[in-house]
Design an enzyme around this catalytic site. Structure first.
Site, PDB file in Angstrom:
ATOM      1  N   HIS A 268       3.335  -2.578  -4.925  1.00 14.12           N
ATOM      2  CA  HIS A 268       3.351  -1.134  -4.664  1.00 14.12           C
ATOM      3  C   HIS A 268       4.627  -0.733  -3.917  1.00 14.12           C
ATOM      4  O   HIS A 268       5.374   0.145  -4.365  1.00 14.12           O
ATOM      5  CB  HIS A 268       2.105  -0.753  -3.857  1.00 14.12           C
ATOM      6  CG  HIS A 268       1.987   0.707  -3.567  1.00 14.12           C
ATOM      7  ND1 HIS A 268       1.202   1.552  -4.315  1.00 14.12           N
ATOM      8  CD2 HIS A 268       2.571   1.482  -2.622  1.00 14.12           C
ATOM      9  CE1 HIS A 268       1.303   2.785  -3.837  1.00 14.12           C
ATOM     10  NE2 HIS A 268       2.129   2.772  -2.800  1.00 14.12           N
ATOM     11  N   GLU A 269       4.875  -1.380  -2.792  1.00 14.63           N
ATOM     12  CA  GLU A 269       6.042  -1.007  -1.985  1.00 14.63           C
ATOM     13  C   GLU A 269       7.347  -1.333  -2.722  1.00 14.63           C
ATOM     14  O   GLU A 269       8.332  -0.593  -2.617  1.00 14.63           O
ATOM     15  CB  GLU A 269       6.005  -1.689  -0.611  1.00 14.63           C
ATOM     16  CG  GLU A 269       4.788  -1.327   0.250  1.00 14.63           C
ATOM     17  CD  GLU A 269       4.581   0.168   0.482  1.00 14.63           C
ATOM     18  OE1 GLU A 269       5.565   0.930   0.399  1.00 14.63           O
ATOM     19  OE2 GLU A 269       3.423   0.577   0.711  1.00 14.63           O
TER      20      GLU A 269
HETATM   21 ZN    ZN Z   1       2.819   4.606  -1.987  1.00 13.98          ZN
END
Ligand code: ZN
Length: 504
Positions: A268-269
């Site tokens: 995600h990051e």
């Molecule tokens: Zn996010």
């Protein structure tokens, strides 16, 4: 027009200097969350307050308004999607917003935001909504004043949404989310009625942190996070922070007894960071080199986390690597069982723990409640009951108390009203972009199964990242996919994936 060019250059130099200051602020913020010793907090707050004041002063200097006035109507402003046109448009938007808000209201919002978070933390701990209600009522009142000061095209909520999703309209978000709700609520019900559930204990086994960290670095690099221009560190609350044109940092947290947290958190990051790393460095700090909206930012993280990272093709490639990293926990687990376990869908009460499908229902009901609060259709004391009604209606569950209900999120306490919608917009943008990439690149699944992620990353960089703010989010979606934002690609993706898993 030599004068117009000189004026533009003067503005560009000014905003580049502001970018230098804000990048130093970000650097101090990163250090505060990753490394700062506890006793250093007070002085750090002074440093950051000083910088924030310097930035604010530069953003509101009156000559900016005059300079932008000079540029309006010149060739440089003629094409709003050109580098100069987009710069002038975005600078004007930012400047107008700054000067429209009375200083007293800005200060009151900042003060009540800090206070609101403190009151909220205690109220959540004590499961005491009544203790939070008065300050939330005050926050809503101030947000109404903010909306009225800024002005709006159709409704007050537009003005608040615009803070996070520039140019987006409440009516458009409502159109897309209500279409999503109509198909998502029955889908979630079908899944619940299927009687099938994965064995999620497979991902709740020992996963030594050192191996998780090594694997996290490997997968981030594999999907295209550039470690020469970034870092991955450990924090309690994961985030991504751009600190300069060639310095974008992400963080994660490791749970030695749970696989998903760090692995999908890093995807995600890294997705956020790949967006930042794909911006044009020569326009750093200027609109053509900046990210366009929170929804588009979130689409990039969700795309890598869910569309790529929870796909079967991705795991055809990656599962042997993960089995080798954690032989004691996964050597005897077949790919299909693991794949089902990471795609578990079940209604839950806590947004941040929700799966790919039900997550959007958590957002939808917050989006509806926020509008009711702002319009005065719902009073703050009635909010917990309205919250429970909507959880029952959309997810078939009811929280036992307000701590795991209406008090679970920090956003409203800090004055961030209009923010939640960007999470679902991110999921919707992600699916629509991904479907288009799949058409343009001809079968992404086969590429993932071979461990090839560069074609997708290059496509995203060209179509989305390098466009900066030259288009609004809505224009960008339409340019890239040929269609306005729709709920259909997300529903199609969920049905295609979850159908076989749950026998729908
Ligand atoms: Zn996010």
């Amino acid at each position: 027009m030599p004068n117009a060019h000189a004026t533009f250059d003067r503005l560009a130099d000014h905003y580049r200097q502001i970018a230098l200051l804000t990048s130093i602020e970000s650097m101090l913020g990163w250090d505060e969350r990753c490394l700062l010793p506890p006793a250093g907090g007070d002085y750090r707050a002074e440093q950051m307050t000083l910088l924030a004041g310097m930035v604010h002063k530069r953003l509101t200097e009156p000559w900016i308004g005059d300079a932008l006035g000079e540029l309006a109507g010149t060739d440089l402003a003629a094409d709003p999607a050109s580098n100069t046109g987009a710069s002038i448009r975005q600078w004007k938007r930012q400047y107008d917003r700054k000067v429209k808000l009375p200083q007293s209201l800005v200060e009151e919002l900042a003060r009540i935001g800090v206070l609101g978070q403190q009151v909220w933390e205690k109220a959540r701990r004590d499961d005491d909504f009544a203790a939070f209600a008065p300050i939330l009522t005050k926050i809503i009142e101030l947000k109404r004043q903010q909306a009225d000061a800024l002005g709006y095209p159709e409704c007050r909520y537009d003005a608040l949404l615009d803070d996070f999703e520039p140019g987006e309209l409440t009516s458009n978000v409502a159109r897309v989310l209500s279409g999503l709700r109509a198909e998502l609520v029955p889908l979630v019900a079908e899944i619940a009625a299927s009687g099938r559930t994965p064995d999620v204990s497979l991902v709740h086994r020992p996963f030594p942190v050192a191996q998780q960290a090594a694997l996290g670095h490997e997968v981030a690099a594999k999907i295209g996070f550039d470690f020469a221009r970034g870092r991955l560190d450990t924090t309690a609350h994961p985030f991504c922070s751009g600190l300069g044109p060639h310095d974008c940092r992400i963080t994660t947290r490791y749970d030695a007894a749970y696989f998903n947290s760090a692995f999908f958190g890093i995807l995600h990051e890294a997705g956020h960071a790949i967006y930042e790393q794909g911006l044009r460095p020569d326009w750093y700090g200027l609109p053509p080199g900046e990210t366009v909206s929170l929804g588009i930012h979130e689409s990039q993280s969700r795309l890598w986390e869910n569309l790529v990272g929870r796909s079967r093709a991705f795991w055809q490639h990656f599962y042997p690597v993960v089995q080798t990293a954690f032989p004691q926990s996964l050597a005897a687990v077949p790919l299909d069982a693991f794949y089902f376990a990471i795609n578990d869908v079940r209604p839950s009460l806590i947004r941040v723990e929700a799966d790919e499908a039900t997550y959007n229902l958590h957002i939808l009901l917050r989006f509806e409640l926020e509008q009711d609060l702002l319009n005065g259709d719902l009073s703050v004391p009635d909010l917990p009951a309205a919250w429970r009604d909507k959880y029952r209606e959309y997810l078939g569950l009811e929280p036992a108390n307000d701590a795991e209900g209406v008090l679970q999120d920090i956003h409203w306490s800090g004055g961030a009203i209009g923010y939640f919608a960007t999470y679902s917009l991110g999921n919707l943008f992600a699916s629509q972009f991904f479907a288009q990439a799949n058409r343009d690149l001809g079968g992404l699944a086969a590429q993932f199964a071979r461990g090839e992620f560069a074609p997708l990353r290059t496509w995203l960089a060209e179509k989305i990242h390098s466009q900066g703010q030259c288009y609004t989010a809505a224009q960008l979606v339409e340019r890239v996919t040929g269609k306005p934002l729709s709920h259909a690609p997300l529903i199609a993706h969920l049905r295609e994936k979850l159908g076989p898993l749950y026998g729908l």
